[in-house]
Design a protein around this motif. Structure first.
Motif, PDB file in Angstrom:
ATOM      1  N   ASN A  84       0.813  -1.217   0.000  1.00  0.00           N
ATOM      2  CA  ASN A  84       0.000   0.000   0.000  1.00  0.00           C
ATOM      3  C   ASN A  84       0.848   1.269   0.000  1.00  0.00           C
ATOM      4  O   ASN A  84       0.311   2.376   0.012  1.00  0.00           O
ATOM      5  CB  ASN A  84      -0.967   0.012   1.180  1.00  0.00           C
ATOM      6  CG  ASN A  84      -0.250  -0.097   2.523  1.00  0.00           C
ATOM      7  OD1 ASN A  84       0.977  -0.031   2.600  1.00  0.00           O
ATOM      8  ND2 ASN A  84      -1.028  -0.248   3.594  1.00  0.00           N
ATOM      9  N   LYS A  85       2.151   1.128  -0.009  1.00  0.00           N
ATOM     10  CA  LYS A  85       3.024   2.289  -0.134  1.00  0.00           C
ATOM     11  C   LYS A  85       3.034   2.831  -1.560  1.00  0.00           C
ATOM     12  O   LYS A  85       3.470   3.953  -1.797  1.00  0.00           O
ATOM     13  CB  LYS A  85       4.453   1.935   0.281  1.00  0.00           C
ATOM     14  CG  LYS A  85       4.612   1.626   1.767  1.00  0.00           C
ATOM     15  CD  LYS A  85       6.051   1.327   2.100  1.00  0.00           C
ATOM     16  CE  LYS A  85       6.229   0.994   3.571  1.00  0.00           C
ATOM     17  NZ  LYS A  85       5.903   2.141   4.439  1.00  0.00           N
ATOM     18  N   PHE A  86       2.581   2.028  -2.510  1.00  0.00           N
ATOM     19  CA  PHE A  86       2.614   2.438  -3.915  1.00  0.00           C
ATOM     20  C   PHE A  86       1.800   3.702  -4.141  1.00  0.00           C
ATOM     21  O   PHE A  86       0.720   3.880  -3.585  1.00  0.00           O
ATOM     22  CB  PHE A  86       2.065   1.322  -4.801  1.00  0.00           C
ATOM     23  CG  PHE A  86       2.027   1.670  -6.264  1.00  0.00           C
ATOM     24  CD1 PHE A  86       3.173   1.590  -7.040  1.00  0.00           C
ATOM     25  CD2 PHE A  86       0.855   2.105  -6.851  1.00  0.00           C
ATOM     26  CE1 PHE A  86       3.143   1.921  -8.377  1.00  0.00           C
ATOM     27  CE2 PHE A  86       0.813   2.438  -8.189  1.00  0.00           C
ATOM     28  CZ  PHE A  86       1.966   2.349  -8.962  1.00  0.00           C
ATOM     29  N   TYR A  87       2.357   4.586  -5.006  1.00  0.00           N
ATOM     30  CA  TYR A  87       1.699   5.846  -5.318  1.00  0.00           C
ATOM     31  C   TYR A  87       1.826   6.082  -6.821  1.00  0.00           C
ATOM     32  O   TYR A  87       2.736   5.568  -7.449  1.00  0.00           O
ATOM     33  CB  TYR A  87       2.357   6.987  -4.540  1.00  0.00           C
ATOM     34  CG  TYR A  87       1.697   8.338  -4.728  1.00  0.00           C
ATOM     35  CD1 TYR A  87       0.546   8.665  -4.025  1.00  0.00           C
ATOM     36  CD2 TYR A  87       2.233   9.278  -5.603  1.00  0.00           C
ATOM     37  CE1 TYR A  87      -0.060   9.893  -4.168  1.00  0.00           C
ATOM     38  CE2 TYR A  87       1.630  10.512  -5.757  1.00  0.00           C
ATOM     39  CZ  TYR A  87       0.477  10.823  -5.045  1.00  0.00           C
ATOM     40  OH  TYR A  87      -0.117  12.040  -5.215  1.00  0.00           O
ATOM     41  N   SER A  88       0.918   6.839  -7.377  1.00  0.00           N
ATOM     42  CA  SER A  88       0.977   7.133  -8.810  1.00  0.00           C
ATOM     43  C   SER A  88       2.306   7.785  -9.174  1.00  0.00           C
ATOM     44  O   SER A  88       2.715   8.784  -8.599  1.00  0.00           O
ATOM     45  CB  SER A  88      -0.170   8.069  -9.197  1.00  0.00           C
ATOM     46  OG  SER A  88      -0.020   8.483 -10.544  1.00  0.00           O
ATOM     47  N   GLY A  89       2.970   7.228 -10.125  1.00  0.00           N
ATOM     48  CA  GLY A  89       4.253   7.736 -10.585  1.00  0.00           C
ATOM     49  C   GLY A  89       4.888   6.674 -11.458  1.00  0.00           C
ATOM     50  O   GLY A  89       4.541   5.492 -11.373  1.00  0.00           O
ATOM     51  N   SER A  90       5.800   7.058 -12.306  1.00  0.00           N
ATOM     52  CA  SER A  90       6.394   6.096 -13.215  1.00  0.00           C
ATOM     53  C   SER A  90       7.204   5.050 -12.465  1.00  0.00           C
ATOM     54  O   SER A  90       7.733   5.299 -11.379  1.00  0.00           O
ATOM     55  CB  SER A  90       7.274   6.818 -14.239  1.00  0.00           C
ATOM     56  OG  SER A  90       8.211   7.663 -13.606  1.00  0.00           O
ATOM     57  N   THR A  91       7.295   3.858 -13.043  1.00  0.00           N
ATOM     58  CA  THR A  91       8.102   2.771 -12.517  1.00  0.00           C
ATOM     59  C   THR A  91       9.213   2.469 -13.512  1.00  0.00           C
ATOM     60  O   THR A  91       9.154   2.880 -14.677  1.00  0.00           O
ATOM     61  CB  THR A  91       7.266   1.502 -12.297  1.00  0.00           C
ATOM     62  OG1 THR A  91       6.706   1.100 -13.554  1.00  0.00           O
ATOM     63  CG2 THR A  91       6.142   1.752 -11.315  1.00  0.00           C
ATOM     64  N   THR A  92      10.221   1.738 -13.063  1.00  0.00           N
ATOM     65  CA  THR A  92      11.310   1.374 -13.966  1.00  0.00           C
ATOM     66  C   THR A  92      11.854   0.021 -13.543  1.00  0.00           C
ATOM     67  O   THR A  92      11.836  -0.325 -12.358  1.00  0.00           O
ATOM     68  CB  THR A  92      12.411   2.453 -13.968  1.00  0.00           C
ATOM     69  OG1 THR A  92      13.341   2.201 -15.026  1.00  0.00           O
ATOM     70  CG2 THR A  92      13.141   2.526 -12.642  1.00  0.00           C
ATOM     71  N   TYR A 141      10.873  12.433  -3.600  1.00  0.00           N
ATOM     72  CA  TYR A 141      11.601  11.793  -4.694  1.00  0.00           C
ATOM     73  C   TYR A 141      10.600  10.951  -5.469  1.00  0.00           C
ATOM     74  O   TYR A 141       9.839  10.178  -4.870  1.00  0.00           O
ATOM     75  CB  TYR A 141      12.726  10.917  -4.152  1.00  0.00           C
ATOM     76  CG  TYR A 141      13.648  11.651  -3.197  1.00  0.00           C
ATOM     77  CD1 TYR A 141      14.841  12.211  -3.638  1.00  0.00           C
ATOM     78  CD2 TYR A 141      13.310  11.792  -1.848  1.00  0.00           C
ATOM     79  CE1 TYR A 141      15.676  12.896  -2.763  1.00  0.00           C
ATOM     80  CE2 TYR A 141      14.140  12.474  -0.969  1.00  0.00           C
ATOM     81  CZ  TYR A 141      15.317  13.016  -1.435  1.00  0.00           C
ATOM     82  OH  TYR A 141      16.135  13.695  -0.569  1.00  0.00           O
ATOM     83  N   ALA A 142      10.604  11.080  -6.788  1.00  0.00           N
ATOM     84  CA  ALA A 142       9.576  10.408  -7.579  1.00  0.00           C
ATOM     85  C   ALA A 142      10.081  10.122  -8.989  1.00  0.00           C
ATOM     86  O   ALA A 142      11.154  10.557  -9.393  1.00  0.00           O
ATOM     87  CB  ALA A 142       8.312  11.268  -7.639  1.00  0.00           C
ATOM     88  N   HIS A 143       9.285   9.367  -9.733  1.00  0.00           N
ATOM     89  CA  HIS A 143       9.485   9.108 -11.167  1.00  0.00           C
ATOM     90  C   HIS A 143      10.880   8.572 -11.505  1.00  0.00           C
ATOM     91  O   HIS A 143      11.638   9.179 -12.265  1.00  0.00           O
ATOM     92  CB  HIS A 143       9.210  10.382 -11.970  1.00  0.00           C
ATOM     93  CG  HIS A 143       7.812  10.866 -11.880  1.00  0.00           C
ATOM     94  ND1 HIS A 143       6.759  10.246 -12.509  1.00  0.00           N
ATOM     95  CD2 HIS A 143       7.278  11.917 -11.199  1.00  0.00           C
ATOM     96  CE1 HIS A 143       5.632  10.887 -12.243  1.00  0.00           C
ATOM     97  NE2 HIS A 143       5.919  11.903 -11.443  1.00  0.00           N
ATOM     98  N   PRO A 144      11.237   7.398 -10.969  1.00  0.00           N
ATOM     99  CA  PRO A 144      12.539   6.833 -11.315  1.00  0.00           C
ATOM    100  C   PRO A 144      12.572   6.284 -12.741  1.00  0.00           C
ATOM    101  O   PRO A 144      11.568   5.781 -13.250  1.00  0.00           O
ATOM    102  CB  PRO A 144      12.694   5.693 -10.299  1.00  0.00           C
ATOM    103  CG  PRO A 144      11.283   5.257 -10.037  1.00  0.00           C
ATOM    104  CD  PRO A 144      10.471   6.528 -10.068  1.00  0.00           C
ATOM    105  N   SER A 145      13.727   6.384 -13.369  1.00  0.00           N
ATOM    106  CA  SER A 145      13.951   5.767 -14.687  1.00  0.00           C
ATOM    107  C   SER A 145      15.391   5.285 -14.732  1.00  0.00           C
ATOM    108  O   SER A 145      16.316   6.054 -14.459  1.00  0.00           O
ATOM    109  CB  SER A 145      13.690   6.767 -15.815  1.00  0.00           C
ATOM    110  OG  SER A 145      13.964   6.171 -17.079  1.00  0.00           O
TER     111      SER A 145
END
Length: 294
Positions: A84-92, A141-145
């Motif tokens: 449940n820690k997941f939040y909208s944002g890109s994954t890689t 910190y967000a949107h890792p690639s």
């Protein structure tokens, strides 16, 4: 021999993606855009990333909560089980490592910040989830690639008070350490969904604009008032491209071929001229489409 084998694998991968595409939506002098199995069967889909022979992506469910899915682009998508820690944002993803944006409640200042989590993707479940140690409590910190060789990562952070692209490097002991900011935007603008084209080229989306000035703040220096910051009206999200020349990141340039009068949220490549475009421009909903540059 190894080069020939890699070339065959790339060709087969591209062929698989091409077979998975559907009808042509629009064609211009510079690009063709096609429907995908995802866009034909659902809406409100964002932030695709290449995984195996398909895509990981985020979709807004019936309860208006974003969830992570995998699509082979031929059949019904599979939901990825994640905490449940997941939040909208890109994954890689690199091999079976997966990095995603998550929530982290900071009790000291009663603030919920965003952080990057690392886990391991086994089947359709993410296991052994841990927060990256580079994340500091008072910032987001967000949107890792991650790069194709797995040695570099770019994320979006606000460590210096303004949203910026920050480069991370993998150390010899398999940890991540911070590099220098790649690009810093004005404080009221957002940066989302950076993706590596190669080690010297990154695409990302931002709502920065040359719009009307909403607010100007001042500070006193040497008994004089000087402009501290200019708050400019946000625009639509547009896709930009930034390149590194002689080891130095240049100023970003708008990737005009991918942009429209609507929000364009990002682009991910599967080859030099083919990939997936995330945009709002069709059917009044965010979705994922296949593109082919001419």
């Amino acid at each position: 021999m190894k080069f020939k084998l890699n070339l065959v694998i790339i060709c087969l991968l591209c062929l698989n993606y091409l077979k998975a595409q559907s009808s042509l939506i629009v064609e211009t002098d510079s690009i063709r855009i096609f429907d995908t199995y995802i866009s034909e069967n659902s809406k409100e889909n964002i932030f695709p990333t290449i995984y195996k022979n398909g895509l990981l992506y985020i979709s807004l469910g019936k309860y208006k909560i974003y969830k992570l899915y995998y699509s082979d682009l031929k059949s019904t998508s599979k939901k990825i089980k994640v905490s449940n820690k997941f939040y909208s944002g890109s994954t890689t993803v690199f091999n079976n490592e997966i990095y995603f944006t998550g929530k982290d409640f900071v009790s000291s200042n009663n603030q919920e910040n965003l952080v990057i989590y690392k886990g391991y993707l086994e089947g359709y479940k993410i296991k052994k989830i841990k927060k990256l140690p580079i994340c500091v409590n008072q910032f987001s910190y967000a949107h890792p690639s991650i790069s194709k060789d797995g040695q570099s990562m770019v994320i979006v952070s606000n460590e210096n008070g303004k949203n910026h692209l920050l480069e991370l490097k993998r150390t010899k002991d398999n940890k991540w350490e911070k590099g220098k900011p790649i690009f810093i935007t004005q404080s009221n603008f957002d940066i989302i969904n950076p993706t590596f084209f190669n080690n010297n080229t990154i695409y990302f989306s931002t709502n920065s604009s040359k719009g009307d000035v909403k607010e100007v703040t001042y500070k006193r220096m040497n008994d004089k008032l000087v402009v501290d910051e200019i708050n400019v009206e946000k625009g639509d999200f547009n896709i930009f491209k930034i390149t590194k020349i002689n080891g130095i990141w240049q100023l970003p340039q708008k990737a005009t071929v991918f942009n429209s009068e609507f929000d364009d949220l990002g682009v991910v490549f599967i080859s030099k001229n083919k990939g997936y475009l995330n945009t709002f421009r069709y059917e009044n909903a965010d979705n994922i489409f296949f593109f082919e540059l001419k």
